[in-house]
Design a protein around this motif. Structure first.
Motif, PDB file in Angstrom:
ATOM      1  N   HIS A  51       0.824  -1.229   0.000  1.00 59.05           N
ATOM      2  CA  HIS A  51       0.000   0.000   0.000  1.00 59.05           C
ATOM      3  C   HIS A  51       0.846   1.262   0.000  1.00 59.05           C
ATOM      4  O   HIS A  51       0.442   2.308  -0.518  1.00 59.05           O
ATOM      5  CB  HIS A  51      -0.968  -0.009   1.204  1.00 59.05           C
ATOM      6  CG  HIS A  51      -0.280   0.070   2.528  1.00 59.05           C
ATOM      7  ND1 HIS A  51      -0.097   1.259   3.195  1.00 59.05           N
ATOM      8  CD2 HIS A  51       0.292  -0.889   3.295  1.00 59.05           C
ATOM      9  CE1 HIS A  51       0.551   1.023   4.327  1.00 59.05           C
ATOM     10  NE2 HIS A  51       0.801  -0.273   4.417  1.00 59.05           N
ATOM     11  N   ARG A  52       2.092   1.168   0.526  1.00 56.22           N
ATOM     12  CA  ARG A  52       2.962   2.356   0.542  1.00 56.22           C
ATOM     13  C   ARG A  52       3.533   2.637  -0.854  1.00 56.22           C
ATOM     14  O   ARG A  52       3.745   3.788  -1.219  1.00 56.22           O
ATOM     15  CB  ARG A  52       4.075   2.165   1.571  1.00 56.22           C
ATOM     16  CG  ARG A  52       3.520   2.045   2.984  1.00 56.22           C
ATOM     17  CD  ARG A  52       4.520   1.441   3.927  1.00 56.22           C
ATOM     18  NE  ARG A  52       4.824   0.052   3.571  1.00 56.22           N
ATOM     19  CZ  ARG A  52       5.730  -0.710   4.186  1.00 56.22           C
ATOM     20  NH1 ARG A  52       6.433  -0.198   5.194  1.00 56.22           N
ATOM     21  NH2 ARG A  52       5.939  -1.962   3.803  1.00 56.22           N
ATOM     22  N   SER A  53       3.762   1.589  -1.649  1.00 56.80           N
ATOM     23  CA  SER A  53       4.178   1.804  -3.044  1.00 56.80           C
ATOM     24  C   SER A  53       3.010   2.357  -3.854  1.00 56.80           C
ATOM     25  O   SER A  53       3.180   3.259  -4.680  1.00 56.80           O
ATOM     26  CB  SER A  53       4.649   0.493  -3.688  1.00 56.80           C
ATOM     27  OG  SER A  53       5.942   0.184  -3.242  1.00 56.80           O
ATOM     28  N   ILE A  54       1.813   1.814  -3.592  1.00 53.43           N
ATOM     29  CA  ILE A  54       0.625   2.334  -4.277  1.00 53.43           C
ATOM     30  C   ILE A  54       0.454   3.819  -3.956  1.00 53.43           C
ATOM     31  O   ILE A  54       0.186   4.637  -4.849  1.00 53.43           O
ATOM     32  CB  ILE A  54      -0.628   1.532  -3.853  1.00 53.43           C
ATOM     33  CG1 ILE A  54      -0.561   0.118  -4.455  1.00 53.43           C
ATOM     34  CG2 ILE A  54      -1.921   2.248  -4.284  1.00 53.43           C
ATOM     35  CD1 ILE A  54      -1.704  -0.802  -4.051  1.00 53.43           C
ATOM     36  N   ALA A  55       0.674   4.185  -2.682  1.00 51.16           N
ATOM     37  CA  ALA A  55       0.446   5.574  -2.253  1.00 51.16           C
ATOM     38  C   ALA A  55       1.450   6.530  -2.886  1.00 51.16           C
ATOM     39  O   ALA A  55       1.075   7.607  -3.364  1.00 51.16           O
ATOM     40  CB  ALA A  55       0.512   5.658  -0.727  1.00 51.16           C
ATOM     41  N   VAL A  56       2.720   6.149  -2.899  1.00 54.85           N
ATOM     42  CA  VAL A  56       3.714   7.079  -3.455  1.00 54.85           C
ATOM     43  C   VAL A  56       3.527   7.180  -4.973  1.00 54.85           C
ATOM     44  O   VAL A  56       3.672   8.266  -5.550  1.00 54.85           O
ATOM     45  CB  VAL A  56       5.163   6.718  -3.033  1.00 54.85           C
ATOM     46  CG1 VAL A  56       5.721   5.534  -3.800  1.00 54.85           C
ATOM     47  CG2 VAL A  56       6.089   7.903  -3.189  1.00 54.85           C
ATOM     48  N   ALA A  57       3.166   6.086  -5.617  1.00 54.62           N
ATOM     49  CA  ALA A  57       2.904   6.151  -7.063  1.00 54.62           C
ATOM     50  C   ALA A  57       1.720   7.081  -7.330  1.00 54.62           C
ATOM     51  O   ALA A  57       1.784   7.954  -8.200  1.00 54.62           O
ATOM     52  CB  ALA A  57       2.614   4.751  -7.608  1.00 54.62           C
ATOM     53  N   ARG A  58       0.668   6.918  -6.545  1.00 50.72           N
ATOM     54  CA  ARG A  58      -0.542   7.733  -6.736  1.00 50.72           C
ATOM     55  C   ARG A  58      -0.225   9.217  -6.554  1.00 50.72           C
ATOM     56  O   ARG A  58      -0.720  10.074  -7.289  1.00 50.72           O
ATOM     57  CB  ARG A  58      -1.625   7.294  -5.748  1.00 50.72           C
ATOM     58  CG  ARG A  58      -2.928   8.041  -5.928  1.00 50.72           C
ATOM     59  CD  ARG A  58      -4.019   7.533  -5.009  1.00 50.72           C
ATOM     60  NE  ARG A  58      -4.464   6.186  -5.364  1.00 50.72           N
ATOM     61  CZ  ARG A  58      -4.689   5.210  -4.489  1.00 50.72           C
ATOM     62  NH1 ARG A  58      -4.501   5.406  -3.195  1.00 50.72           N
ATOM     63  NH2 ARG A  58      -5.098   4.039  -4.895  1.00 50.72           N
ATOM     64  N   LYS A  59       0.641   9.509  -5.574  1.00 49.34           N
ATOM     65  CA  LYS A  59       1.028  10.900  -5.315  1.00 49.34           C
ATOM     66  C   LYS A  59       1.612  11.553  -6.571  1.00 49.34           C
ATOM     67  O   LYS A  59       1.452  12.744  -6.792  1.00 49.34           O
ATOM     68  CB  LYS A  59       2.063  10.903  -4.186  1.00 49.34           C
ATOM     69  CG  LYS A  59       2.543  12.244  -3.771  1.00 49.34           C
ATOM     70  CD  LYS A  59       3.448  12.138  -2.557  1.00 49.34           C
ATOM     71  CE  LYS A  59       4.283  13.399  -2.445  1.00 49.34           C
ATOM     72  NZ  LYS A  59       5.332  13.268  -1.449  1.00 49.34           N
ATOM     73  N   TYR A  60       2.313  10.758  -7.394  1.00 53.47           N
ATOM     74  CA  TYR A  60       2.922  11.286  -8.620  1.00 53.47           C
ATOM     75  C   TYR A  60       2.098  10.945  -9.869  1.00 53.47           C
ATOM     76  O   TYR A  60       2.593  10.985 -10.995  1.00 53.47           O
ATOM     77  CB  TYR A  60       4.364  10.784  -8.749  1.00 53.47           C
ATOM     78  CG  TYR A  60       5.237  11.339  -7.643  1.00 53.47           C
ATOM     79  CD1 TYR A  60       5.688  12.659  -7.683  1.00 53.47           C
ATOM     80  CD2 TYR A  60       5.549  10.572  -6.514  1.00 53.47           C
ATOM     81  CE1 TYR A  60       6.446  13.191  -6.649  1.00 53.47           C
ATOM     82  CE2 TYR A  60       6.305  11.089  -5.477  1.00 53.47           C
ATOM     83  CZ  TYR A  60       6.755  12.396  -5.559  1.00 53.47           C
ATOM     84  OH  TYR A  60       7.496  12.930  -4.536  1.00 53.47           O
ATOM     85  N   GLY A  61       0.834  10.574  -9.653  1.00 55.83           N
ATOM     86  CA  GLY A  61      -0.088  10.405 -10.787  1.00 55.83           C
ATOM     87  C   GLY A  61       0.011   9.063 -11.490  1.00 55.83           C
ATOM     88  O   GLY A  61      -0.410   8.940 -12.638  1.00 55.83           O
ATOM     89  N   ILE A  62       0.545   8.055 -10.803  1.00 57.61           N
ATOM     90  CA  ILE A  62       0.734   6.742 -11.441  1.00 57.61           C
ATOM     91  C   ILE A  62      -0.100   5.702 -10.698  1.00 57.61           C
ATOM     92  O   ILE A  62      -0.054   5.610  -9.467  1.00 57.61           O
ATOM     93  CB  ILE A  62       2.230   6.341 -11.422  1.00 57.61           C
ATOM     94  CG1 ILE A  62       3.081   7.413 -12.113  1.00 57.61           C
ATOM     95  CG2 ILE A  62       2.433   4.982 -12.081  1.00 57.61           C
ATOM     96  CD1 ILE A  62       4.584   7.198 -11.987  1.00 57.61           C
ATOM     97  N   ASP A  63      -0.863   4.914 -11.462  1.00 57.25           N
ATOM     98  CA  ASP A  63      -1.717   3.878 -10.862  1.00 57.25           C
ATOM     99  C   ASP A  63      -1.054   2.515 -11.033  1.00 57.25           C
ATOM    100  O   ASP A  63      -0.912   2.034 -12.157  1.00 57.25           O
ATOM    101  CB  ASP A  63      -3.082   3.908 -11.564  1.00 57.25           C
ATOM    102  CG  ASP A  63      -4.031   2.856 -11.015  1.00 57.25           C
ATOM    103  OD1 ASP A  63      -3.693   2.202  -9.992  1.00 57.25           O
ATOM    104  OD2 ASP A  63      -5.105   2.665 -11.616  1.00 57.25           O
TER     105      ASP A  63
END
Ligand code: 4NP
Length: 153
Positions: A51-63
């Motif tokens: 979930h932490r990789s998902i969160a940092v990716a999402r922060k930069y616009g990546i799903d």
């Protein structure tokens, strides 16, 4: 020109390599690369990214939520053109698994891209800041990688 087939490899395939896969796919033009990721360990087969990789990716616009964990297999050494290990331990494991004719495909990611023999550190036992550090290292590496691959064409 055919896309370059790239495999990112870490230990669990839930933190670093799924993030690398997501970043490269996001920043590269469609026809430049075919990207995938896998782990040398099999604990997270079928799992979504951490979930932490998902969160940092999402922060930069990546799903990256659609990715699922898998283990490196013998076929990977045939299918992929470049296989990037996140750290030296992953690279040592890959070197043992790969047949002699595929050894030239294996590289330490930051060595190949940035030119430093640094590991992308395992953030699994770190806080969110560890994932930010991993994100920036991967983003820098992926940007340099794209430049290098574009020079081919
Ligand atoms: P990764 O991080 O190799 O970047 O996916 C890890 C994830 C899980 C484990 C180790 C490292 N684990 O031991 O389950």
């Amino acid at each position: 020109m055919k896309p370059v087939r790239i495999l990112f490899v870490c230990l669990g395939n839930i933190c670093r390599s799924p993030l690398a896969e997501g970043i490269l796919r996001h920043v590269a033009q469609d026809d430049l690369v075919d990207v995938d990721s896998a782990g040398t360990g099999g604990w997270h087969i079928g799992d979504p990214p951490d979930h932490r990789s998902i969160a940092v990716a999402r922060k930069y616009g990546i799903d990256i939520t659609g990715q699922r964990g898998r283990k490196v297999g013998a076929g990977d050494f045939e299918v992929f053109d470049l296989i990037f290990a996140m750290d030296r331990s992953n690279l040592a494991n890959l070197r043992k698994l790969a047949p002699p004719e595929a050894q030239h495909k294996l590289h330490l990611f930051l060595d190949y891209t940035v030119g430093t023999e640094r590991d992308v550190p395992d953030p699994y036992y770190e806080g969110p800041e560890g994932f930010e550090t991993v994100y920036s290292m991967l983003f820098e590496g992926c940007s340099l990688l794209i430049g290098r691959l574009e020079e081919r064409s």
